[in-house]
Design a protein around this motif. Structure first.
Motif, short mmCIF file in Angstrom:
data_model
loop_
_atom_site.label_atom_id
_atom_site.label_comp_id
_atom_site.label_asym_id
_atom_site.label_seq_id
_atom_site.Cartn_x
_atom_site.Cartn_y
_atom_site.Cartn_z
N ARG A 119 0.87 -1.18 0.00
CA ARG A 119 0.00 0.00 0.00
C ARG A 119 0.91 1.23 0.00
NH1 ARG A 119 -2.47 -2.54 4.41
NH2 ARG A 119 -2.17 -0.67 5.70
N LEU A 131 1.92 5.22 -1.59
CA LEU A 131 1.51 6.49 -2.20
C LEU A 131 2.76 7.27 -2.57
CD1 LEU A 131 -0.52 8.73 -2.96
CD2 LEU A 131 -0.44 9.49 -0.56
N TYR A 184 5.73 2.24 -8.14
CA TYR A 184 4.61 1.31 -7.91
C TYR A 184 4.90 -0.04 -8.55
CZ TYR A 184 1.71 5.33 -6.50
OH TYR A 184 1.19 6.43 -5.86
N PRO A 219 -2.70 3.54 -6.16
CA PRO A 219 -3.89 3.65 -5.32
C PRO A 219 -5.04 4.41 -5.95
CG PRO A 219 -2.27 5.26 -4.64
CD PRO A 219 -1.62 4.43 -5.71
N ILE A 267 -7.76 7.97 -0.90
CA ILE A 267 -6.46 7.26 -0.87
C ILE A 267 -5.95 7.18 0.56
CG2 ILE A 267 -4.03 7.42 -1.56
CD1 ILE A 267 -5.04 8.77 -4.16
N PRO A 274 -2.33 4.03 3.43
CA PRO A 274 -1.09 3.54 2.82
C PRO A 274 -0.01 3.31 3.88
CG PRO A 274 -1.44 5.86 2.30
CD PRO A 274 -2.70 5.36 2.92
#
Length: 503
Positions: free
Chosen positions: A396, A398, A407, A415, A444, A449
């Motif tokens: 998770r 960001l 990512y 996300p 988000i 995250p």
């Protein structure tokens, strides 16, 4: 040195020039090696440029089944992301798309060579193509920027028209020209700004056929065929999204978003335009000196020269008239500009010196050959990636900054549909996607995250104050913080990793 010795010394170079001029595979191989030599220091570095790493992220997501503009959002054309998806099906390694871009650069150099040969000799054409490869490095084309891939398509369209001007004057629309317009249409599907150059090609076709005295019915049919060939990529895309029930998403992303983005104020835009022209000073000088040389010899301009000059002018107007101006926007201007310099490059005296100045200044301004910095950046990037992967066991993540490919590098799903981080933190992008960015950020952060990566500086003005305030408030709960000093094409940048933010 005796005359015979001079001739003997020049014979290998002359034989090579003839071989390059007559054998297309050898010409492509030569330009590929030159392109490789110019850009090798950044090959394998996925963080050199923010744009192409995002294209690679989208390509990987599309290869995994995401629908462009629906599951992952951007405003660029579908062909660009389709290409990156194809590359992702072969390999996820950064070297895969960077080598593909190197091949495209070599193809573009071959296009410059072919167009230059219409108005000049092989020596000048070779130097013009070399200048093109060097200038691409200067204007952010050292890896996988969009124009690196679609420039060869635009050149193919220009060549198809320039080599069939006589046929068009007699009222014939050759299949080569129709194929060229199809290439132009594909270029527009990479980036819609290629439309302006394509309109020049289409206008040339229309005027020449009309002046030929072609019957009105045949004229309409011929122009409809050329227009259909150019529009086909977007027509097929539109029909496909209509079939899927997502035509509105396609329209919002590729058309409407461009009218909702905040543009530069007139003063800053003017200053950027002047700066861009200044950076193009050497190739502009070469083109001007080439024209001066033609006039000095009192040679009349050929039809091909007039057509190519018009193409160059349109490319300048299209870029300098655009509401926003960035360094990479110069990439579509390079091909016609280098082609028009062929008359100067044929001169044996000062031309090699100016070409050397173009190559050296391009590498210097791009900072691509600052090898100690590049080696340190690679080591830090690898450490940065390892740390984020270790600190994000549930993936998770960001990202607030340029490292969007992070990512994919750690196996995390973005996300948000707004996977390009700038769409969340850049104030100029507010509202352009048709998505409420502030509400999206709240969603988000509500998903908690584990890790948040924040770049300093963000290189955005204005920023989305509400979203940055929300992120800064969220990271205060994070129990671990570590900063990494990375370096990209714009210089040093700090990526701060806030981790252990949520169970």
């Amino acid at each position: 040195m005796a005359r015979d010795e001079v001739m003997a010394a020049e014979m290998p170079a002359a034989r090579l020039a003839v071989a390059v001029d007559t054998r297309a595979p050898l010409r492509f191989a030569l330009f590929f090696l030159i392109a490789l030599a110019l850009r090798w220091p950044v090959l394998g570095d996925w963080n050199w440029y923010s744009d192409d790493q995002f294209y690679a992220l989208v390509g990987e997501r599309m290869a995994a089944g995401d629908l462009l503009y629906v599951d992952i959002w951007d405003r660029k054309g579908p062909a660009l992301f389709a290409l990156y998806a194809l590359i992702a099906m072969v390999s996820h390694a950064p070297l895969a798309w960077q080598l593909a871009a190197t091949l495209a650069a070599a193809a573009g150099a071959c296009g410059v060579y072919a167009l230059s040969r219409l108005i000049g000799g092989p020596r000048g054409a070779y130097m013009a193509a070399t200048a093109y490869l060097a200038l691409m490095i200067r204007f952010d084309g050292s890896t996988g920027e969009a124009a690196v891939f679609y420039n060869p398509l635009v050149m193919l369209a220009a060549w198809s028209v320039a080599t069939r001007l006589d046929a068009l004057r007699t009222g014939t629309l050759p299949l080569r020209v129709v194929a060229g317009m199809a290439a132009a249409g594909l270029a527009i599907a990479f980036k819609p700004t290629a439309l302006f150059e394509s309109l020049w090609f289409g206008a040339t076709i229309a005027v020449l056929l009309w002046r030929s005295g072609m019957a009105p019915g045949r004229l309409v049919a011929a122009l409809a065929m050329a227009a259909l060939a150019g529009a086909l990529p977007w027509l097929l895309t539109g029909l496909w999204y209509l079939h899927l029930g997502h035509f509105a998403d396609l329209w919002q992303a590729t058309v409407a978003s461009n009218f909702h983005r905040q543009n530069l104020d007139p003063h800053e835009r003017t200053m950027r335009a002047l700066a861009l022209l200044g950076q193009l000073g050497l190739p502009i000088l070469c083109a001007v000196l080439g024209e001066a040389n033609r006039r000095r010899t009192q040679a009349p301009p050929s039809p091909a020269l007039r057509f190519l000059s018009g193409w160059c002018l349109v490319s300048f107007v299209a870029v300098l008239g655009y509401p926003n101006i960035f360094t990479n926007y110069a990439l579509p201007m390079l091909a016609p500009l280098c082609v028009l310099g062929v008359g100067f490059y044929q001169q044996r005296s000062i031309a090699p010196l100016l070409l050397a100045a173009i190559v050296i200044s391009s590498l210097a301004f791009a900072h691509i050959y600052e090898l100690p910095t590049r080696w340190r950046a690679r080591a830090q990037l690898a450490a940065f990636e390892r740390h984020v992967r270790a600190e994000t066991p549930y993936r998770r993540l960001l990202v607030i900054g340029h490292t969007s490919l992070l990512y994919a590098r750690i196996g995390a799903r973005p996300p948000s549909v707004l996977a390009f981080p700038r769409h969340l933190y850049d104030g100029a992008e507010a509202g352009s996607s048709g998505i409420d960015e502030v509400a999206e950020m709240r969603r988000i952060l509500a998903a908690r995250p584990e890790t948040v990566v924040i770049q300093d500086p963000l290189r955005a003005n204005p920023v989305n104050e509400a979203n940055l305030a929300a992120v800064n408030a969220y990271v205060r709960r994070c129990r671990a913080v570590r900063a990494f000093a990375l370096s990209d094409k714009d210089g040093p940048v700090t990526q701060t990793v806030y981790s252990r933010c949520a169970p």
